[in-house]
Design a protein around this motif. Structure first.
Motif, PDB file in Angstrom:
ATOM      1  N   HIS A 148       0.819  -1.205   0.085  1.00  0.00           N
ATOM      2  CA  HIS A 148      -0.052  -0.067  -0.133  1.00  0.00           C
ATOM      3  C   HIS A 148       0.751   1.296   0.086  1.00  0.00           C
ATOM      4  CE1 HIS A 148      -3.438  -2.591   0.588  1.00  0.00           C
ATOM      5  NE2 HIS A 148      -2.947  -3.133   1.793  1.00  0.00           N
ATOM      6  N   SER A 199      -1.091   5.541   2.703  1.00  0.00           N
ATOM      7  CA  SER A 199      -0.565   4.791   3.866  1.00  0.00           C
ATOM      8  C   SER A 199       0.598   5.065   4.512  1.00  0.00           C
ATOM      9  CB  SER A 199      -0.432   3.225   3.184  1.00  0.00           C
ATOM     10  OG  SER A 199      -0.026   2.478   4.016  1.00  0.00           O
ATOM     11  N   ALA A 254       0.510  10.411   4.788  1.00  0.00           N
ATOM     12  CA  ALA A 254       1.602   9.204   5.013  1.00  0.00           C
ATOM     13  C   ALA A 254       2.519   9.548   6.120  1.00  0.00           C
ATOM     14  CB  ALA A 254       2.124   8.829   3.694  1.00  0.00           C
ATOM     15  N   ALA A 263       2.753   2.903   5.455  1.00  0.00           N
ATOM     16  CA  ALA A 263       3.622   1.897   5.161  1.00  0.00           C
ATOM     17  C   ALA A 263       4.953   2.060   4.497  1.00  0.00           C
ATOM     18  CB  ALA A 263       3.079   0.712   4.286  1.00  0.00           C
ATOM     19  N   ARG A 303       0.508   9.853   9.481  1.00  0.00           N
ATOM     20  CA  ARG A 303       0.079   8.690   9.899  1.00  0.00           C
ATOM     21  C   ARG A 303       1.217   7.892  10.554  1.00  0.00           C
ATOM     22  NH1 ARG A 303      -4.437   7.518   4.964  1.00  0.00           N
ATOM     23  NH2 ARG A 303      -5.669   8.990   5.643  1.00  0.00           N
ATOM     24  N   LYS A 351       1.451   5.603  -0.548  1.00  0.00           N
ATOM     25  CA  LYS A 351       0.990   6.888   0.312  1.00  0.00           C
ATOM     26  C   LYS A 351      -0.539   7.139  -0.248  1.00  0.00           C
ATOM     27  CE  LYS A 351       5.446   8.903  -0.510  1.00  0.00           C
ATOM     28  NZ  LYS A 351       6.209   9.930  -1.337  1.00  0.00           N
TER      29      LYS A 351
END
Length: 216
Positions: free
Chosen positions: A141, A145, A175, A147, A178, A143
């Motif tokens: 996943h 996200s 992103a 991750a 988060r 951006k």
């Protein structure tokens, strides 16, 4: 393949987005999408309008719902690779001095593009290439996200609180937020919501970025 730094080489780290943050690729993106649209007999302006706010597979679903998305993506990749070889690229003012001024191992690239294209663009613009590049192939996943940024932190051996994200666009800013990192917004006239600091251009942010990494 990503390089994992088992022993941290710095107390703080900075993760840069590429397109729109370090390299001005807006005209290149417009040309690539125009060429893609012409291949499929579509209106280039309408395709680009959609592509600006969606990821490629989402763009295909909107502008070419009757086409095989895998074929659409293959053509896009072909055109992007061609553009890396023949297109004209320009690094943003101050990018070279900033990247060369950072301690080795203290920075990485986090991009929604692919590493081979990033390396090609960096070679064309004579920017230094870091050991760690988190690209579209590295995470399931992308951006917005968190991750990609969390993986970058893992690669350099850092906690999110030690990391600064430098981004131009809303998905990247989200992103970084988060991921629990400090996020600075550059190269846009109006700050993206949530960014901790805003700079109208990268050069204005350079001294503060160097100070963040040095802990001063």
């Amino acid at each position: 393949m990503l390089t994992i730094q088992r022993t941290p080489t710095a107390r703080r780290y900075v993760f840069f987005d590429v397109d729109g943050t370090l390299i001005d690729a807006l005209d290149n993106q417009r040309r690539v999408w125009a060429a893609w649209a012409m291949r499929f007999g579509l209106d280039p302006e309408e395709v680009y309008r959609v592509a600006l706010r969606t990821r490629p597979m989402e763009t295909f679903a909107v502008v070419a719902p009757d086409r095989d998305p895998r074929a659409c993506l293959a053509v896009l990749h072909e055109l992007e690779d061609q553009d890396v070889r023949s297109g004209v690229y320009k690094a943003f003012d101050g990018a070279s001095e900033l990247l060369n001024g950072l301690p080795p191992g203290s920075w990485a690239l986090v991009t929604s593009n692919y590493a081979h294209r990033v390396r090609g663009r960096f070679a064309r613009t004579r920017l230094p290439v870091p050991a760690v590049i988190v690209d579209a192939a590295a995470v399931e996943h992308g951006k917005p996200s968190p991750a990609p940024y969390l993986l970058a932190a893992e690669c350099v051996g850092a906690a999110p609180a030690q990391c600064l994200v430098v981004e131009d666009a809303p998905p990247g800013v989200q992103a970084g937020l988060r991921a629990g990192m400090t996020v600075w917004n550059v190269n846009v006239p109006v700050a993206v919501a949530g960014a901790h600091q805003h700079f109208t251009d990268l050069r204005d942010a350079a001294d503060d970025i160097l100070a963040f990494v040095s802990g001063s």
